[in-house]
Structure formats: structure tokens, C-alpha cells
Write a protein that holds these residues in place. Sequence first.
Motif, PDB file in Angstrom:
ATOM      1  N   TYR A   1      43.051 -42.494 -12.216  1.00 26.70           N
ATOM      2  CA  TYR A   1      41.430 -42.597 -13.245  1.00 26.70           C
ATOM      3  C   TYR A   1      41.922 -42.072 -13.692  1.00 26.70           C
ATOM      4  O   TYR A   1      39.801 -40.886 -13.930  1.00 26.70           O
ATOM      5  CB  TYR A   1      40.694 -43.153 -12.473  1.00 26.70           C
ATOM      6  CG  TYR A   1      40.229 -44.276 -12.426  1.00 26.70           C
ATOM      7  CD1 TYR A   1      39.878 -44.599 -13.224  1.00 26.70           C
ATOM      8  CD2 TYR A   1      41.021 -44.952 -11.069  1.00 26.70           C
ATOM      9  CE1 TYR A   1      40.567 -46.502 -12.801  1.00 26.70           C
ATOM     10  CE2 TYR A   1      41.218 -46.754 -11.145  1.00 26.70           C
ATOM     11  CZ  TYR A   1      40.863 -47.165 -12.105  1.00 26.70           C
ATOM     12  OH  TYR A   1      41.469 -48.634 -12.526  1.00 26.70           O
TER      13      TYR A   1
ATOM     14  N   GLU B   1      41.690 -39.113 -15.920  1.00 27.29           N
ATOM     15  CA  GLU B   1      41.082 -39.037 -17.261  1.00 27.29           C
ATOM     16  C   GLU B   1      40.318 -39.807 -17.738  1.00 27.29           C
ATOM     17  O   GLU B   1      40.015 -39.800 -18.819  1.00 27.29           O
ATOM     18  CB  GLU B   1      42.429 -39.204 -18.020  1.00 27.29           C
ATOM     19  CG  GLU B   1      43.892 -38.712 -18.262  1.00 27.29           C
ATOM     20  CD  GLU B   1      43.221 -36.733 -17.777  1.00 27.29           C
ATOM     21  OE1 GLU B   1      42.926 -36.433 -18.178  1.00 27.29           O
ATOM     22  OE2 GLU B   1      44.311 -36.457 -17.176  1.00 27.29           O
ATOM     23  N   ILE B   2      39.554 -40.542 -16.835  1.00 26.11           N
ATOM     24  CA  ILE B   2      38.222 -41.454 -17.009  1.00 26.11           C
ATOM     25  C   ILE B   2      37.129 -40.533 -16.526  1.00 26.11           C
ATOM     26  O   ILE B   2      36.842 -41.288 -15.336  1.00 26.11           O
ATOM     27  CB  ILE B   2      38.245 -42.591 -16.654  1.00 26.11           C
ATOM     28  CG1 ILE B   2      39.355 -43.564 -17.041  1.00 26.11           C
ATOM     29  CG2 ILE B   2      37.116 -43.302 -17.009  1.00 26.11           C
ATOM     30  CD1 ILE B   2      39.838 -42.860 -18.677  1.00 26.11           C
ATOM     31  N   TYR B   3      36.738 -39.814 -17.036  1.00 22.48           N
ATOM     32  CA  TYR B   3      35.738 -38.811 -16.199  1.00 22.48           C
ATOM     33  C   TYR B   3      34.219 -38.246 -17.064  1.00 22.48           C
ATOM     34  O   TYR B   3      34.854 -38.651 -18.195  1.00 22.48           O
ATOM     35  CB  TYR B   3      36.434 -37.643 -15.524  1.00 22.48           C
ATOM     36  CG  TYR B   3      36.926 -36.370 -16.778  1.00 22.48           C
ATOM     37  CD1 TYR B   3      35.513 -35.856 -16.894  1.00 22.48           C
ATOM     38  CD2 TYR B   3      38.705 -36.678 -16.841  1.00 22.48           C
ATOM     39  CE1 TYR B   3      36.495 -35.113 -17.784  1.00 22.48           C
ATOM     40  CE2 TYR B   3      38.886 -35.982 -18.149  1.00 22.48           C
ATOM     41  CZ  TYR B   3      37.495 -35.167 -18.343  1.00 22.48           C
ATOM     42  OH  TYR B   3      38.468 -34.059 -19.040  1.00 22.48           O
TER      43      TYR B   3
ATOM     44  N   LYS C   1      45.119 -47.282 -17.413  1.00 29.47           N
ATOM     45  CA  LYS C   1      43.315 -46.238 -18.301  1.00 29.47           C
ATOM     46  C   LYS C   1      43.562 -45.357 -18.988  1.00 29.47           C
ATOM     47  O   LYS C   1      42.951 -45.365 -20.004  1.00 29.47           O
ATOM     48  CB  LYS C   1      42.782 -46.495 -17.357  1.00 29.47           C
ATOM     49  CG  LYS C   1      42.370 -47.278 -16.109  1.00 29.47           C
ATOM     50  CD  LYS C   1      42.725 -48.882 -16.066  1.00 29.47           C
ATOM     51  CE  LYS C   1      42.744 -49.379 -15.205  1.00 29.47           C
ATOM     52  NZ  LYS C   1      43.595 -49.866 -14.075  1.00 29.47           N
ATOM     53  N   THR C   2      44.538 -44.778 -18.875  1.00 26.79           N
ATOM     54  CA  THR C   2      43.926 -43.016 -19.971  1.00 26.79           C
ATOM     55  C   THR C   2      44.567 -43.761 -20.770  1.00 26.79           C
ATOM     56  O   THR C   2      43.923 -43.219 -21.915  1.00 26.79           O
ATOM     57  CB  THR C   2      45.314 -42.469 -19.064  1.00 26.79           C
ATOM     58  OG1 THR C   2      45.327 -42.439 -17.681  1.00 26.79           O
ATOM     59  CG2 THR C   2      45.299 -41.227 -20.471  1.00 26.79           C
TER      60      THR C   2
ATOM     61  N   SER D   1      44.762 -46.762 -22.435  1.00 25.02           N
ATOM     62  CA  SER D   1      44.871 -48.866 -22.167  1.00 25.02           C
ATOM     63  C   SER D   1      46.425 -49.807 -22.442  1.00 25.02           C
ATOM     64  O   SER D   1      46.271 -50.003 -23.407  1.00 25.02           O
ATOM     65  CB  SER D   1      44.092 -48.801 -23.417  1.00 25.02           C
ATOM     66  OG  SER D   1      43.164 -50.044 -23.539  1.00 25.02           O
TER      67      SER D   1
ATOM     68  N   ARG E   1      37.657 -42.310 -23.304  1.00 22.64           N
ATOM     69  CA  ARG E   1      37.325 -41.363 -22.595  1.00 22.64           C
ATOM     70  C   ARG E   1      35.417 -41.234 -22.912  1.00 22.64           C
ATOM     71  O   ARG E   1      34.612 -42.076 -21.255  1.00 22.64           O
ATOM     72  CB  ARG E   1      37.181 -39.859 -21.861  1.00 22.64           C
ATOM     73  CG  ARG E   1      36.700 -39.419 -21.215  1.00 22.64           C
ATOM     74  CD  ARG E   1      36.085 -37.810 -20.834  1.00 22.64           C
ATOM     75  NE  ARG E   1      37.318 -37.911 -20.951  1.00 22.64           N
ATOM     76  CZ  ARG E   1      38.797 -37.049 -21.002  1.00 22.64           C
ATOM     77  NH1 ARG E   1      38.135 -36.701 -22.471  1.00 22.64           N
ATOM     78  NH2 ARG E   1      40.136 -37.115 -20.922  1.00 22.64           N
TER      79      ARG E   1
ATOM     80  N   TYR F   1      33.846 -45.990 -23.021  1.00 22.65           N
ATOM     81  CA  TYR F   1      33.774 -45.572 -21.044  1.00 22.65           C
ATOM     82  C   TYR F   1      32.093 -45.405 -20.721  1.00 22.65           C
ATOM     83  O   TYR F   1      31.395 -45.834 -19.584  1.00 22.65           O
ATOM     84  CB  TYR F   1      34.553 -45.497 -19.936  1.00 22.65           C
ATOM     85  CG  TYR F   1      35.272 -46.933 -20.451  1.00 22.65           C
ATOM     86  CD1 TYR F   1      35.251 -47.626 -20.068  1.00 22.65           C
ATOM     87  CD2 TYR F   1      36.812 -45.752 -20.523  1.00 22.65           C
ATOM     88  CE1 TYR F   1      36.941 -48.566 -19.914  1.00 22.65           C
ATOM     89  CE2 TYR F   1      37.936 -46.969 -20.246  1.00 22.65           C
ATOM     90  CZ  TYR F   1      38.333 -48.056 -20.128  1.00 22.65           C
ATOM     91  OH  TYR F   1      39.044 -49.338 -20.202  1.00 22.65           O
ATOM     92  N   LYS F   2      32.170 -44.036 -21.059  1.00 21.86           N
ATOM     93  CA  LYS F   2      30.745 -43.628 -21.001  1.00 21.86           C
ATOM     94  C   LYS F   2      29.889 -43.971 -21.483  1.00 21.86           C
ATOM     95  O   LYS F   2      28.577 -44.551 -20.272  1.00 21.86           O
ATOM     96  CB  LYS F   2      30.169 -41.893 -21.329  1.00 21.86           C
ATOM     97  CG  LYS F   2      29.427 -41.082 -20.160  1.00 21.86           C
ATOM     98  CD  LYS F   2      29.535 -39.580 -21.402  1.00 21.86           C
ATOM     99  CE  LYS F   2      28.488 -38.973 -20.477  1.00 21.86           C
ATOM    100  NZ  LYS F   2      27.704 -38.809 -21.592  1.00 21.86           N
TER     101      LYS F   2
ATOM    102  N   THR G   1      35.558 -43.027 -13.509  1.00 21.40           N
ATOM    103  CA  THR G   1      36.265 -44.573 -13.421  1.00 21.40           C
ATOM    104  C   THR G   1      35.713 -45.503 -14.510  1.00 21.40           C
ATOM    105  O   THR G   1      34.921 -44.938 -15.195  1.00 21.40           O
ATOM    106  CB  THR G   1      36.675 -44.795 -12.115  1.00 21.40           C
ATOM    107  OG1 THR G   1      35.586 -45.815 -11.901  1.00 21.40           O
ATOM    108  CG2 THR G   1      36.792 -44.115 -10.917  1.00 21.40           C
ATOM    109  N   MET G   2      36.302 -46.740 -14.773  1.00 20.54           N
ATOM    110  CA  MET G   2      35.780 -47.701 -15.747  1.00 20.54           C
ATOM    111  C   MET G   2      34.655 -48.636 -14.501  1.00 20.54           C
ATOM    112  O   MET G   2      34.126 -49.592 -14.901  1.00 20.54           O
ATOM    113  CB  MET G   2      36.386 -48.659 -15.949  1.00 20.54           C
ATOM    114  CG  MET G   2      37.613 -49.166 -14.871  1.00 20.54           C
ATOM    115  SD  MET G   2      38.856 -49.347 -16.088  1.00 20.54           S
ATOM    116  CE  MET G   2      38.566 -51.063 -16.868  1.00 20.54           C
TER     117      MET G   2
END
Length: 402
Positions: free
Chosen positions: A208, A210-212, A239-240, A242, A295, A298-299, A322-323
Amino acid sequence: MDPDFHRIKRLPPYVFEEVNRMKAQARAAGEDIIDLGMGNPDSPTPKHIVEKMVETVRDGRTHRYSTSRGIPGLRRANAAYYKRRFDVEIDPETETIATLGSKEGLANLAMAITTPGDVILSPNPSYPIHPYGFIIAGAVVRHFEVGPGIDFFAGLERAVRHCIPTPTCLILNFPSNPTAMTVDLEFYKEVVKFAKEHGMYILSDLAYAEIYFGDVKPPSILQVEGARDIAVEFTSLSKTYSMPGWRMGFATGNKRLIGALARIKSYLDYGAFTPIQVAATAALNGPQDCVEEFRQLYKQRRDVLISGFAAAGWDVPSPEATMFAWAPIPEPFKHLGSLEFSKLLLQEAKVAVAPGLGFGEHGDGFVRVAMVENEQRIRQASRNIKKFMANADQHLAKKEAS
């Protein structure tokens, strides 16, 4: 004849299966279930990655066996990512290898480096493959508790002190699945120092990265001086970019560990389908706007979920990465535990979540909520939960009577 097999005996029943079965039955009956359980990205893979896949698959020369280490261009692309993102120089020939997702890479590395009876340190709660990859390989896993308000290093020190024989390996996962906890570079410096003092390897899951959602980007353990002496890091494109179904990830770091993984994989697979590897190369080398778009997606979903659940009477800490949201079971239902609460939520609110027990016994006071539905569906989930919470006594009485 004993119908059970030794390795299978060491794997407990999959906790998520009971919730999944109920979810399937409800959908078969025509019920609308809002699925916030499995961390399965719902956005399509970016167009330029798909187009590269289509272009490459039309070339019949790419239909032959590939290479289990990953095609050279893909390994170079991952090395370039590490330089661009972490300012870490990686040798694409000896310090990185393509894997069929980070899950396969970790499990096969566990098989490569484990002698039956080795002790492995694994956080609890954690993503199931972290401990069970080693359990399948014949190791003994010693868990130490992690989570909000838990002193990580005190637990780690206690686990090592009471281990005989000395642990050979430590598993890390930050940003964490399921807890969404994040750490800074100073944390990794302390972990590397600790592991070297006790003669342990480190396997770090950075899926994760890149999911911040804040200004501070999650660091890599390989940024720490001397980390490559003992550490391997697992990353993933799932995740980065998809790309969950494409099954493309990497192991990067210590040459000896990468070499061990490469040798095991040379016996087990020929690597991902070459067009997938070429498309993955295009993902890493191509425009990165899509990474920022995911990103932000998800935010936005996080903000809608946290505010909506709060309005429903369920206070959930807002994750920094994360997601997932790691949600304490609401007070009226806390005594049920995560599995029974998840089943009740599915039955009465038509919302599926992942019971924290599935990530280890220390997760039983929580459920993991995945941000894999659009904002409209998350708002609907919040409305359903509000009605569910308002009738808590009724639902509990009904459950106790059943």
C-alpha cells in the motif's frame, strides 16, 4: 487411512468463508448486499495499460513461456520506480524479481528459506499469508500484538526474549492490512537495528505504498542504510494501478534472499504471461496521473465512509493510508466478537465487512471495512447501519432467541 494431510492440518478453517457463504446466499435470494468486505479494487485498470496488453498479446511471439524472474525490462522498470520514489538504487539483475502478486512471492520465499521448526515473528492481527505462508513451509510462528495504542517494540522485545530457538525472520506490513497503521523512516531504522542485533531477516510488505492520504509518503525499509543486508520488500501493482486480477508484484532487496526466491520459482513457474509483464512495465514507466487519481478516489471514499458511519453512531478512526478502515465493534455489539457481529451486520443491515478474527485473535474486537464501493453505495451502507444501530436491542434480542 488418515484423510488429513500434515500441512492442511496446520491451516484453520477460513474465518471469512462463513461470511462469504451468507453473502452469496443473500444475493442468490435477490437481496442487495453492499460488499465492504474483500479488498478487491473496483476501478478498471487504466486504459494505456490495457492497450499495451492488447497490443502485445497480438504478437504470437509473446505466447511462449516467459521467465520466472520477470522480463529484463520489467525488472529495470521496478528499479527505476525505487529510484524515483525512494531514491534507492536497485540492481535489476540481482536485487529484484517479479512475482505473481506479493502473496505468491512471500509464500515462495518462506518455502525457500525455512527449515522445519524455525521460529518466525509475525504481527497479530496481520494479513493471513504473512504467518500462514511460513506455517505452510513448516515454521513455528510466534505472534506479537500490534494495533492502536500497542507498544510495537515492547511486544517485539518480549517475543524475542521468550523464543527458543531464536527467531530467524520478522514480518512487517506498513501501511498495514488490516489496521491501516503507518510508520516513518525512524521506525524502520530501529527495526533494522533490532533485527541485526538478533540475527534476523526482515520481510516487509509494502503493497500500500501509494495509497496514502496525507502529505507524508510511506517510506521503504530499503531507504535505511544497511537494510539490504537483511531485508526484502514486497510491492504490488494491484492497488497502485488497480490491477488486482493481473497478479503482478515484486520482491526487492537482499541479494541472497532474492536469489533463494529466484531458485525456488525456477522450479515452480515460468512467470506471468509475457503480455502482462509488458503491460506492467508500461504501468511503471508510463504516465503516473492514474496513481494520484486512485489515491484521491480512496481518500474521497474514506471521508464519506468515516463521516457517514459517525452520523450512524459508529465512530471509526480515519485511516491515513490503505483502502481499509479498522473499525472497533460498536459498544452494544462488542460482546459478540467480530465474526458474529459481521454476520449480524450482513443479515440485518445488508452490509458485508471482514471480521477482525480472520486476521488473528488480537483482531477480534474489530472489523475491517474496505473502500471498494462507490460513494453512493457507501452512503447507502451508512443509512442501513444507522437503522441497524437504532434498533440494536431488537437485533440482539432476536439473535439471542435464535
